[in-house]
Write an enzyme that holds these catalytic residues in place. Structure first.
Site, PDB file in Angstrom:
ATOM      1  N   LYS A 165     -11.901  10.018   3.825  1.00 27.48           N
ATOM      2  CA  LYS A 165     -10.487   9.952   4.169  1.00 27.48           C
ATOM      3  C   LYS A 165     -10.312  10.125   5.673  1.00 27.48           C
ATOM      4  O   LYS A 165     -10.783  11.125   6.241  1.00 27.48           O
ATOM      5  CB  LYS A 165      -9.720  11.049   3.428  1.00 27.48           C
ATOM      6  CG  LYS A 165      -9.705  10.841   1.940  1.00 27.48           C
ATOM      7  CD  LYS A 165      -8.885   9.615   1.568  1.00 27.48           C
ATOM      8  CE  LYS A 165      -9.003   9.291   0.101  1.00 27.48           C
ATOM      9  NZ  LYS A 165      -8.153   8.161  -0.308  1.00 27.48           N
ATOM     10  N   ASP A 193     -10.858   5.309   4.500  1.00 25.88           N
ATOM     11  CA  ASP A 193      -9.547   5.109   3.878  1.00 25.88           C
ATOM     12  C   ASP A 193      -8.495   5.876   4.666  1.00 25.88           C
ATOM     13  O   ASP A 193      -8.506   7.101   4.691  1.00 25.88           O
ATOM     14  CB  ASP A 193      -9.593   5.608   2.426  1.00 25.88           C
ATOM     15  CG  ASP A 193      -8.329   5.278   1.659  1.00 25.88           C
ATOM     16  OD1 ASP A 193      -7.375   4.737   2.261  1.00 25.88           O
ATOM     17  OD2 ASP A 193      -8.302   5.559   0.450  1.00 25.88           O
ATOM     18  N   GLU A 219      -9.957   0.760   4.502  1.00 26.01           N
ATOM     19  CA  GLU A 219      -8.948   0.743   3.435  1.00 26.01           C
ATOM     20  C   GLU A 219      -7.591   1.221   3.927  1.00 26.01           C
ATOM     21  O   GLU A 219      -7.489   2.254   4.581  1.00 26.01           O
ATOM     22  CB  GLU A 219      -9.458   1.639   2.299  1.00 26.01           C
ATOM     23  CG  GLU A 219      -8.568   1.679   1.076  1.00 26.01           C
ATOM     24  CD  GLU A 219      -9.286   2.343  -0.099  1.00 26.01           C
ATOM     25  OE1 GLU A 219     -10.523   2.159  -0.252  1.00 26.01           O
ATOM     26  OE2 GLU A 219      -8.622   3.070  -0.851  1.00 26.01           O
ATOM     27  N   GLU A 245      -3.947  -0.759  -3.698  1.00 27.25           N
ATOM     28  CA  GLU A 245      -4.008   0.222  -4.790  1.00 27.25           C
ATOM     29  C   GLU A 245      -2.631   0.590  -5.341  1.00 27.25           C
ATOM     30  O   GLU A 245      -2.517   1.006  -6.488  1.00 27.25           O
ATOM     31  CB  GLU A 245      -4.743   1.489  -4.337  1.00 27.25           C
ATOM     32  CG  GLU A 245      -4.001   2.272  -3.269  1.00 27.25           C
ATOM     33  CD  GLU A 245      -4.779   3.496  -2.787  1.00 27.25           C
ATOM     34  OE1 GLU A 245      -5.913   3.333  -2.319  1.00 27.25           O
ATOM     35  OE2 GLU A 245      -4.246   4.609  -2.889  1.00 27.25           O
ATOM     36  N   ASP A 268      -5.226  -0.944  -9.286  1.00 31.53           N
ATOM     37  CA  ASP A 268      -5.514   0.209 -10.156  1.00 31.53           C
ATOM     38  C   ASP A 268      -4.950  -0.097 -11.531  1.00 31.53           C
ATOM     39  O   ASP A 268      -3.766  -0.447 -11.657  1.00 31.53           O
ATOM     40  CB  ASP A 268      -4.851   1.461  -9.563  1.00 31.53           C
ATOM     41  CG  ASP A 268      -5.234   2.722 -10.309  1.00 31.53           C
ATOM     42  OD1 ASP A 268      -5.218   2.709 -11.558  1.00 31.53           O
ATOM     43  OD2 ASP A 268      -5.552   3.733  -9.652  1.00 31.53           O
ATOM     44  N   HIS A 295      -9.282   0.356  -7.642  1.00 32.14           N
ATOM     45  CA  HIS A 295      -8.948   1.737  -7.308  1.00 32.14           C
ATOM     46  C   HIS A 295      -8.919   2.527  -8.614  1.00 32.14           C
ATOM     47  O   HIS A 295      -8.483   2.007  -9.643  1.00 32.14           O
ATOM     48  CB  HIS A 295      -7.555   1.750  -6.656  1.00 32.14           C
ATOM     49  CG  HIS A 295      -7.011   3.095  -6.335  1.00 32.14           C
ATOM     50  ND1 HIS A 295      -6.168   3.779  -7.188  1.00 32.14           N
ATOM     51  CD2 HIS A 295      -7.174   3.883  -5.255  1.00 32.14           C
ATOM     52  CE1 HIS A 295      -5.830   4.932  -6.624  1.00 32.14           C
ATOM     53  NE2 HIS A 295      -6.434   5.025  -5.449  1.00 32.14           N
ATOM     54  N   GLU A 328     -14.414   2.572  -8.048  1.00 36.85           N
ATOM     55  CA  GLU A 328     -14.189   3.851  -7.376  1.00 36.85           C
ATOM     56  C   GLU A 328     -14.383   4.998  -8.378  1.00 36.85           C
ATOM     57  O   GLU A 328     -13.871   4.955  -9.491  1.00 36.85           O
ATOM     58  CB  GLU A 328     -12.759   3.893  -6.822  1.00 36.85           C
ATOM     59  CG  GLU A 328     -12.408   5.245  -6.232  1.00 36.85           C
ATOM     60  CD  GLU A 328     -11.136   5.222  -5.404  1.00 36.85           C
ATOM     61  OE1 GLU A 328     -10.205   4.474  -5.758  1.00 36.85           O
ATOM     62  OE2 GLU A 328     -11.089   5.960  -4.404  1.00 36.85           O
TER      63      GLU A 328
END
Ligand SMILES: [Mg+2]
Length: 376
Positions: A165, A193, A219, A245, A268, A295, A328
């Site tokens: 992240k 991300d 991302e 996502e 997702d 996702h 993921e």
């Protein structure tokens, strides 16, 4: 077979190490599961997405009446009845359609992957999502050292890729990504991300700063409403750009994919509209030669659903070195992923098994459900 009851299960689990991403802070994990009961005693499970408090009233007031008395084996028809193509609360439509397929599979005695046309594989390659900023790390040094230790742990467990992240302070993020690459060595995949944290200029500055760190994908550098911005980052930075996502329904994905805003699209299954939406988005991605890497950041239910979906997708591009689908696999603290099943899904060597029992192939633990249930 007829659906007789539609029940929502709002769940909440405290966690011991609160963590951050660029948009917020997680002191606990929440989810809303949906259970369909039938006149033949079979039950199906799905997971919804969206603000937890809004889901039970939407299910009870709008969606449950559409399913009462219907046969879950008509899941494709019912997906349209719920508004799969037309629109609606996609977080609810997703959960209900997953539960319909769970039931349809159980009714036919086959796993969902077979119901969808058959499985190419019985295990799915997964990458480790983690590397969040923990609340207890008070200094930058503690953050960096903690992340390096966590990333090396994923490598030791056999994962071939992980994701960190970013989206905090640009200069710190760039240094952190290089520290991770140096610690991991050249072989392990590393994605970043930003969770929509930046504007185009910042996204380009950071992207150029980490180009040398062999990043698998970049991302959500920007909010997904700024697709022109995504295209600008794609043209300017030599790292594949990923996103999608939070998108739901077919048309936002058409826009993202067909206008070449991303190299990797990330629907997702509990957000985009369920299995039927995923299949259509996969077709869009195939037609435009865009890679699809779902996702998945929910409970064991959404994880099982995602595994069944990816089992049905062929390796990408016919070659002697094809790329298998990738999922993921959230490794951040989440009792709703780890504790809900009587037989938990366990990764080995960077792969998760595709459940083989009928339906989603999972069995929820009634005691765990009771433990995490909040009143709706
Ligand atoms: Mg993300």
């Amino acid at each position: 077979m007829k659906i007789t009851e539609v029940i929502t299960h709002p769940l909440r689990a405290s966690i011991s190490n609160a963590f951050y991403y660029s948009q917020g802070f997680y002191p606990a994990r929440e989810a809303v599961l949906v259970e369909l009961r039938t006149d033949e005693g079979l039950t199906g499970w799905g997971q919804c997405s969206g603000a937890p408090a809004a889901i039970p009233p939407a299910v009870a007031g709008v969606y449950a009446p559409l399913l009462q008395g219907r046969d879950p084996r008509d899941w494709q028809v019912l997906w349209h009845t719920l508004g799969g193509l037309r629109g609606g609360h996609y977080g609810v439509i997703s959960g209900l359609e997953i539960a319909l397929l769970d039931l349809a599979g159980k009714a036919s005695g086959v796993p969902v992957s077979r119901l969808l046309g058959g499985a190419f594989r019985n295990r799915i390659k997964v990458y480790a999502t983690g590397l969040y900023r923990l609340q207890r790390w008070e200094s930058l040094d503690a953050w960096r050292e903690g992340l390096v230790e966590e990333a090396l742990g994923y490598k030791a467990e056999g994962f071939s890729a992980t994701k960190v992240k970013i989206g905090f302070v640009p200069r710190q993020d760039v240094a952190l990504v290089h520290a991770l690459r140096e610690a991991l060595g050249p072989e392990m995949g590393l994605a970043v991300d930003a969770n929509c944290a930046w504007d185009v200029a910042t996204a380009v500055w950071v992207g150029r700063g980490i180009e040398g760190a062999e990043i698998a994908w970049y991302e959500e550098p920007l909010p997904p409403t700024d697709l022109e911005g995504y295209r600008e980052v794609r043209r300017t930075v030599a790292i594949p750009v990923a996103g999608g996502e939070s998108l739901a329904g077919l048309h936002p994905f058409r826009e993202m994919i067909a206008t070449r805003a991303v190299d990797v699209v990330q629907p997702d299954i509990i957000i985009c509209g369920g299995f039927s939406a995923m299949a259509r988005i996969q077709t869009l991605a195939d037609a435009h030669h865009v890679r699809l890497v779902p996702h998945c950041w929910g409970t064991a239910v959404s994880l099982a659903a995602s595994l069944h979906f990816l089992a049905t997708i062929p390796d990408a591009s016919p070659s002697i070195t094809p790329t298998e689908p990738l999922l993921e696999y959230d490794r951040s603290e989440n009792p709703l992923r780890e504790d809900l099943l009587l037989t938990p899904l366990r990764q080995t060597g960077g792969y998760l098994p595709v459940p083989e029992a009928p339906g989603l192939g999972i069995e929820l633990d009634p005691q765990a459900l009771a433990r995490y249930r909040v009143e709706d």
